[in-house]
Design an enzyme around this catalytic site. Structure first.
Site, PDB file in Angstrom:
ATOM      1  N   CYS A 240      -1.310   3.776   7.600  1.00 56.56           N
ATOM      2  CA  CYS A 240      -2.579   3.461   7.167  1.00 56.56           C
ATOM      3  C   CYS A 240      -2.847   2.021   7.235  1.00 56.56           C
ATOM      4  CB  CYS A 240      -3.205   4.191   5.898  1.00 56.56           C
ATOM      5  SG  CYS A 240      -2.402   3.656   4.486  1.00 56.56           S
TER       6      CYS A 240
ATOM      7  N   ARG B 116      -3.609   6.290   1.558  1.00 57.20           N
ATOM      8  CA  ARG B 116      -3.298   7.590   2.254  1.00 57.20           C
ATOM      9  C   ARG B 116      -2.061   7.880   2.698  1.00 57.20           C
ATOM     10  NH1 ARG B 116      -7.689   5.667   6.707  1.00 57.20           N
ATOM     11  NH2 ARG B 116      -6.893   3.688   5.771  1.00 57.20           N
ATOM     12  N   SER B 117      -1.226   6.581   3.243  1.00 62.17           N
ATOM     13  CA  SER B 117      -0.045   7.150   3.972  1.00 62.17           C
ATOM     14  C   SER B 117       0.911   7.348   2.957  1.00 62.17           C
ATOM     15  CB  SER B 117       0.323   5.883   5.103  1.00 62.17           C
ATOM     16  OG  SER B 117       0.444   4.683   4.230  1.00 62.17           O
TER      17      SER B 117
ATOM     18  N   ASP C 256     -10.960   6.351   4.698  1.00 56.79           N
ATOM     19  CA  ASP C 256     -10.328   5.337   3.677  1.00 56.79           C
ATOM     20  C   ASP C 256     -10.882   5.595   2.083  1.00 56.79           C
ATOM     21  OD1 ASP C 256      -9.334   3.337   2.274  1.00 56.79           O
ATOM     22  OD2 ASP C 256      -9.385   1.935   3.926  1.00 56.79           O
TER      23      ASP C 256
END
Ligand code: 4NP
Length: 159
Positions: A8, A14-15, A126
């Site tokens: 991300c 997120r990642s 995001d």
């Protein structure tokens, strides 16, 4: 070993969450010795940092511990990993422009929601600037996408 890298922008929301969810699913499937996961950011803004507290919290609510530290995605990742999974179009474009991505890269680069039957090819939004419910929505999306990704890898690599 099949190696998966989730990417991300900041590598704190997120990642790392995708990495933790996927690792959890791998353990449940008894595949942690065959498939490995990591995460990175296209920016270098949060190198060495723990995930955002809101990602840690939503993961914890679902029995998952996040243990990653921020790092930046580099060209060499295209050598190292079999699947490079961007959270949104912007991350995808950034990765696609890295020197090294063109050598063996194009075939390895995916969008996370290529694997989401509810919203194929859309961005994982995001959640950084929003409230906690953004993180819950992202969790559900990532959980669904990771399940399908795992099925795809099993089908193509573990048969
Ligand atoms: P992520 O979210 O890309 O999901 O980790 C963000 C984290 C930090 C920032 C932006 C997005 N930031 O501007 O610092």
């Amino acid at each position: 070993m099949v190696k998966v890298l989730f990417v991300c922008l900041g590598n704190i929301c997120r990642s790392p969450l995708a990495e933790g969810i996927f690792q959890y699913q791998l353990k449940q499937a008894g595949l942690e010795n065959k498939i490995a996961a990591a995460s990175a950011g296209t920016s270098g803004w949060h190198i060495g940092e723990r995930p955002d507290p809101r990602s840690i919290e939503v993961a914890k609510e679902n029995g998952i511990d996040l243990d990653s530290f921020g790092r930046k995605a580099v060209s060499e990742d295209f050598e190292e990993f079999d699947y490079i999974i961007a959270m949104d179009q912007s991350n995808y474009a950034h990765l696609n422009a890295l020197p090294g991505s063109t050598i063996k890269g194009a075939a390895k680069l995916y969008l996370m929601r290529d694997f989401d039957e509810k919203g194929k090819g859309q961005d994982v939004p995001d959640p950084y600037y929003g409230g906690d419910d953004g993180f819950k929505k992202v969790f559900t999306m990532l959980d669904r996408s990771c399940r399908n990704l795992l099925e795809e890898i099993k089908e193509h690599h573990l048969r």
